[in-house]
Design a protein around this motif. Structure first.
Motif, PDB file in Angstrom:
ATOM      1  N   THR A 184       0.813  -1.222   0.000  1.00  0.00           N
ATOM      2  CA  THR A 184       0.000   0.000   0.000  1.00  0.00           C
ATOM      3  C   THR A 184       0.846   1.272   0.000  1.00  0.00           C
ATOM      4  OG1 THR A 184      -0.148  -0.009   2.419  1.00  0.00           O
ATOM      5  CG2 THR A 184      -1.880  -1.159   1.217  1.00  0.00           C
ATOM      6  N   VAL A 189      -4.457   7.276   1.532  1.00  0.00           N
ATOM      7  CA  VAL A 189      -4.891   6.678   2.800  1.00  0.00           C
ATOM      8  C   VAL A 189      -6.219   5.941   2.657  1.00  0.00           C
ATOM      9  CG1 VAL A 189      -5.541   7.164   5.177  1.00  0.00           C
ATOM     10  CG2 VAL A 189      -3.631   8.382   4.154  1.00  0.00           C
ATOM     11  N   THR A 190      -7.176   6.521   1.918  1.00  0.00           N
ATOM     12  CA  THR A 190      -8.494   5.900   1.774  1.00  0.00           C
ATOM     13  C   THR A 190      -8.399   4.570   1.037  1.00  0.00           C
ATOM     14  OG1 THR A 190      -9.511   8.082   1.710  1.00  0.00           O
ATOM     15  CG2 THR A 190     -10.842   6.244   0.933  1.00  0.00           C
ATOM     16  N   GLN A 192      -5.721   2.800   0.660  1.00  0.00           N
ATOM     17  CA  GLN A 192      -4.898   1.916   1.484  1.00  0.00           C
ATOM     18  C   GLN A 192      -5.773   1.124   2.456  1.00  0.00           C
ATOM     19  OE1 GLN A 192      -2.038   2.998   5.071  1.00  0.00           O
ATOM     20  NE2 GLN A 192      -1.007   3.397   3.147  1.00  0.00           N
ATOM     21  N   ALA A 193      -6.694   1.808   3.116  1.00  0.00           N
ATOM     22  CA  ALA A 193      -7.570   1.137   4.072  1.00  0.00           C
ATOM     23  C   ALA A 193      -8.448   0.100   3.378  1.00  0.00           C
ATOM     24  CB  ALA A 193      -8.433   2.170   4.789  1.00  0.00           C
ATOM     25  N   GLN A 194      -8.938   0.422   2.185  1.00  0.00           N
ATOM     26  CA  GLN A 194      -9.782  -0.521   1.445  1.00  0.00           C
ATOM     27  C   GLN A 194      -9.002  -1.772   1.055  1.00  0.00           C
ATOM     28  OE1 GLN A 194     -11.375   1.601  -1.914  1.00  0.00           O
ATOM     29  NE2 GLN A 194     -12.562   3.031  -0.661  1.00  0.00           N
ATOM     30  N   ASP A 197      -8.321  -3.951   4.193  1.00  0.00           N
ATOM     31  CA  ASP A 197      -9.545  -4.655   4.591  1.00  0.00           C
ATOM     32  C   ASP A 197      -9.806  -5.831   3.657  1.00  0.00           C
ATOM     33  OD1 ASP A 197     -10.022  -3.017   6.737  1.00  0.00           O
ATOM     34  OD2 ASP A 197     -11.450  -1.722   5.693  1.00  0.00           O
ATOM     35  N   ILE A 219      -0.083  -0.464  10.008  1.00  0.00           N
ATOM     36  CA  ILE A 219      -0.472  -1.634   9.213  1.00  0.00           C
ATOM     37  C   ILE A 219      -0.174  -2.914   9.980  1.00  0.00           C
ATOM     38  CG2 ILE A 219       0.093  -2.945   7.123  1.00  0.00           C
ATOM     39  CD1 ILE A 219       0.497  -0.295   5.690  1.00  0.00           C
ATOM     40  N   GLU A 222      -2.881  -3.608  12.456  1.00  0.00           N
ATOM     41  CA  GLU A 222      -4.163  -3.980  11.852  1.00  0.00           C
ATOM     42  C   GLU A 222      -4.144  -5.377  11.244  1.00  0.00           C
ATOM     43  OE1 GLU A 222      -7.181  -2.359   8.325  1.00  0.00           O
ATOM     44  OE2 GLU A 222      -5.621  -1.063   9.139  1.00  0.00           O
TER      45      GLU A 222
END
Length: 331
Positions: A184, A189-190, A192-194, A197, A219, A222
């Protein structure tokens, strides 16, 4: 029972890059293991040796100048060190897959994304071209890309979508082990989170073990079950997520956490970060003793002269330091 759950076991792995001018000591006696369905995080600064460890596991060390000097890499109990390229080609993509750091350089610009995914399937599975195309389309859907985009080329995708395509390629043959090399880094950032997940969900659905390579401790928190902190080609601290985050013991790991701009630092404009002083040592001229001693606030003459072995300071928590930092309240 513990022995049976370990999918990958690496013991005393040493990798060097040998040229006429110098010998680069990229990986030095690294030992680690990954259990089925679990995620191991490799964290450290740029140049620590994280990617070289991954390339060693998957058999992609460029030779010359790179060479596995010693050590063992076992996948499901089978030794991979010393295997011929033909054997490793059968392993890569089928048993072990890797998500490379830059999706643009990992994709062929003259082939459609669907064809590139289908190629891996045709190499490893006894299916027709039509069946491979159908499975490639299904894998695209799995990572959130419409199957209708099978015939699109890499340049027609955004950075985040390219990364999804690379993930689809790595998952096409349902590998037992997925190595993700900073997947990532190039994403906002957006997105990256997707992507994170999605990778977590896919790991759960497919029961795939994972090695997550990153310099981002967020990361690690998470994604990972176990963590190995890498410095100058060595593991300096390893353990479960709680060990690394709640019982941080190695001065280098402490320095990594102190370099993070936490919420308190953002709110307090007068508070300054505490970066680790100095730079990573030259891997062709490493310090004789502790590799971190030139940058360590607790180092002494003994540290500079004598190398330190990993010691177990609590069950499952290993630290390569004589002056390791004890938890608050412990003498």
């Amino acid at each position: 029972m513990e022995q049976e759950t370990k999918l990958l076991e690496v013991k005393d792995l040493t990798i060097q890059y040998i040229t006429d001018e110098s010998t680069v000591h990229a990986v030095n006696n690294v030992s680690l293991s990954v259990e089925r369905g679990k995620t191991l995080g490799l964290v450290g600064e740029t140049g620590a040796g994280k990617t070289t460890i991954a390339l060693g596991i998957i058999g992609l060390i460029p030779d010359p100048p790179g060479k596995v000097i010693s050590g063992s890499i076992k996948l499901e109990g089978e030794e991979l060190v010393g295997k011929k390229n033909a054997f490793m080609r059968g392993i890569r993509g089928k048993k072990i897959s890797m998500i490379f750091q830059d999706p643009m350089t990992a994709l062929n610009p003259i082939d459609t994304v669907g064809e590139q995914i289908a190629e891996a399937i045709l190499l490893h599975e006894k299916v027709t071209v039509a069946e491979a195309h159908k499975k490639a389309a299904d894998v695209l859907e799995l990572v959130g890309i419409p199957a209708a985009r099978f015939s699109d080329y890499p340049h027609q995708f955004s950075g985040g979508m390219k990364q999804r395509v690379v993930i689809a390629m790595s998952l096409a043959c349902n590998p037992d082990l997925l190595i993700a090399d900073e997947p990532t880094t190039a994403l906002d950032v957006t997105i990256q989170a997707q992507v994170l997940d999605m990778m977590n969900n896919l790991k759960s659905e497919l029961d795939t073990a994972m090695i997550m390579i990153t310099h981002d401790l967020g990361i690690i928190a998470e994604m990972c079950d176990e963590v190995a902190v890498i410095y100058a080609g060595e593991i300096v601290e390893s353990g479960g997520l709680a060990h690394i985050f709640d019982e941080t013991a190695h001065p280098y790991t402490v320095g990594l956490f102190n370099s993070l701009p936490g919420v308190a630092a953002i709110r307090d404009s007068k508070r300054r970060l505490s970066p680790i002083p100095g730079l990573m040592p030259d891997p062709s001229d490493l310090p004789k003793g502790c590799k971190f001693s030139p940058r360590c606030p607790f180092g002494d003459e003994t540290c500079e002269k004598a190398a330190q072995d990993l010691i177990e300071i609590s069950p499952g928590h290993l630290v390569r330091c004589r002056n390791w930092i004890k938890p608050k309240g412990e003498k």
